[in-house]
Motif scaffolding. Structure first.
Motif, short mmCIF file in Angstrom:
data_model
loop_
_atom_site.label_atom_id
_atom_site.label_comp_id
_atom_site.label_asym_id
_atom_site.label_seq_id
_atom_site.Cartn_x
_atom_site.Cartn_y
_atom_site.Cartn_z
N PRO A 63 -3.65 7.79 2.24
CA PRO A 63 -3.18 6.29 2.34
C PRO A 63 -1.84 6.24 2.99
O PRO A 63 -1.74 5.09 3.52
CB PRO A 63 -3.06 5.87 0.70
CG PRO A 63 -2.92 7.29 -0.07
CD PRO A 63 -3.69 8.35 0.80
N TRP A 104 0.73 -1.15 -0.04
CA TRP A 104 -0.14 -0.08 -0.08
C TRP A 104 0.85 1.16 0.10
O TRP A 104 0.70 2.18 -0.87
CB TRP A 104 -0.97 -0.08 1.26
CG TRP A 104 -1.71 0.93 1.52
CD1 TRP A 104 -1.54 2.23 1.95
CD2 TRP A 104 -3.15 1.15 0.94
NE1 TRP A 104 -2.69 3.13 2.25
CE2 TRP A 104 -3.81 2.48 1.25
CE3 TRP A 104 -3.99 0.63 0.04
CZ2 TRP A 104 -5.02 2.91 1.16
CZ3 TRP A 104 -5.17 0.86 -0.32
CH2 TRP A 104 -5.81 2.05 0.24
N PRO A 126 -4.44 4.02 -4.40
CA PRO A 126 -4.94 4.10 -3.09
C PRO A 126 -5.60 5.48 -2.60
O PRO A 126 -6.30 5.50 -1.88
CB PRO A 126 -3.81 4.01 -2.25
CG PRO A 126 -2.78 3.41 -3.20
CD PRO A 126 -2.81 3.74 -4.59
N TYR A 127 -5.32 6.36 -3.55
CA TYR A 127 -5.76 7.85 -3.27
C TYR A 127 -7.40 8.03 -3.59
O TYR A 127 -8.11 8.81 -3.53
CB TYR A 127 -5.12 8.84 -4.07
CG TYR A 127 -3.71 9.01 -3.42
CD1 TYR A 127 -3.51 9.64 -2.34
CD2 TYR A 127 -2.48 8.34 -4.01
CE1 TYR A 127 -2.36 9.71 -1.77
CE2 TYR A 127 -1.33 8.43 -3.17
CZ TYR A 127 -1.17 9.16 -2.27
OH TYR A 127 0.03 8.99 -1.74
N TRP A 133 3.04 1.88 -3.22
CA TRP A 133 2.37 1.84 -4.37
C TRP A 133 1.78 3.43 -3.97
O TRP A 133 2.03 4.32 -5.11
CB TRP A 133 0.96 1.24 -4.32
CG TRP A 133 0.04 1.35 -5.51
CD1 TRP A 133 0.23 1.98 -6.75
CD2 TRP A 133 -1.38 1.00 -5.84
NE1 TRP A 133 -0.87 2.01 -7.66
CE2 TRP A 133 -1.67 1.42 -7.03
CE3 TRP A 133 -2.07 0.19 -4.85
CZ2 TRP A 133 -3.10 1.00 -7.41
CZ3 TRP A 133 -3.32 -0.24 -5.31
CH2 TRP A 133 -4.01 0.32 -6.50
N SER A 134 1.54 3.88 -3.14
CA SER A 134 1.29 5.33 -2.58
C SER A 134 2.52 6.16 -2.91
O SER A 134 2.78 7.45 -3.87
CB SER A 134 0.99 5.57 -1.34
OG SER A 134 -0.47 4.73 -1.05
N SER A 194 -8.63 6.42 -0.20
CA SER A 194 -8.32 7.25 1.13
C SER A 194 -7.71 8.37 0.67
O SER A 194 -6.60 8.45 -0.22
CB SER A 194 -7.48 6.41 1.99
OG SER A 194 -6.84 7.16 3.05
N LEU A 208 -10.57 5.66 5.38
CA LEU A 208 -10.85 4.59 4.51
C LEU A 208 -12.22 4.44 4.28
O LEU A 208 -13.06 4.84 5.41
CB LEU A 208 -10.58 3.20 4.93
CG LEU A 208 -8.97 2.74 4.59
CD1 LEU A 208 -8.56 1.34 5.14
CD2 LEU A 208 -8.78 2.86 3.00
#
Length: 113
Positions: A50, A14, A43-44, A17-18, A47, A113
Motif C-alpha cells: 500500500p 492511505w 490497507p494491507y 494509515w499504512s 494490497s 490493488l
C-alpha cells in the motif's frame, strides 16, 4: 485539478494509515530491519504494497495538479522502478522471513490493488 486533489488526499490518508500500522505492530519499515510481524489489516488487506500504491497515487496527483504531461508519461517508469528496486527484493525478504505465512498472504492479497 479535482482528481489531483482527491488523489493527494487519498495518499495522505492511505499512507498515513499504512505507516501507523507499522508503528502499531512495532515492525521495521525497511527490509532487513526489525520485521516482527506480517501486517494483514487495514490497507494491507487490499494490497501487499500500500505504501508504493500511495506513492504512485502521489506521483499522479502531482502530475495532474502541476499539470505535467511528462510526469503522467513517466508514471509507468516510476511503477517499474518501484517494482524492480523495492517490491521484488521485499517479497524475497518476506518470503525468507515468514515462509508459508507470507505465501498464503500473497495468494490472498494482490500485489498492487
Amino acid at each position: 485539478m479535482p482528481l489531483g486533489g482527491a488523489l493527494l488526499a487519498a495518499f495522505v490518508v492511505w499512507n498515513g494509515w499504512s505507516l501507523w500500522l507499522f508503528a502499531r505492530h512495532e515492525t521495521g519499515l525497511l527490509p532487513g530491519g526489525a520485521t516482527m510481524s506480517l501486517i494483514e489489516e487495514g490497507p494491507y488487506r487490499l494490497s501487499r504494497n500500500p505504501l508504493y500504491v500511495g506513492l504512485l497515487a502521489l506521483h499522479l496527483a502531482i502530475a495532474l495538479l502541476v499539470p505535467s504531461v511528462w510526469a503522467v508519461v513517466a508514471l509507468p517508469v516510476s511503477w517499474f522502478l518501484l517494482w524492480w528496486g523495492a517490491v521484488r527484493p521485499e517479497e524475497r525478504f518476506l518470503r525468507d522471513r515468514f515462509g508459508e505465512e507470507y505465501d498464503a498472504y500473497a495468494r490472498r492479497v494482490r500485489r498492487w490493488l
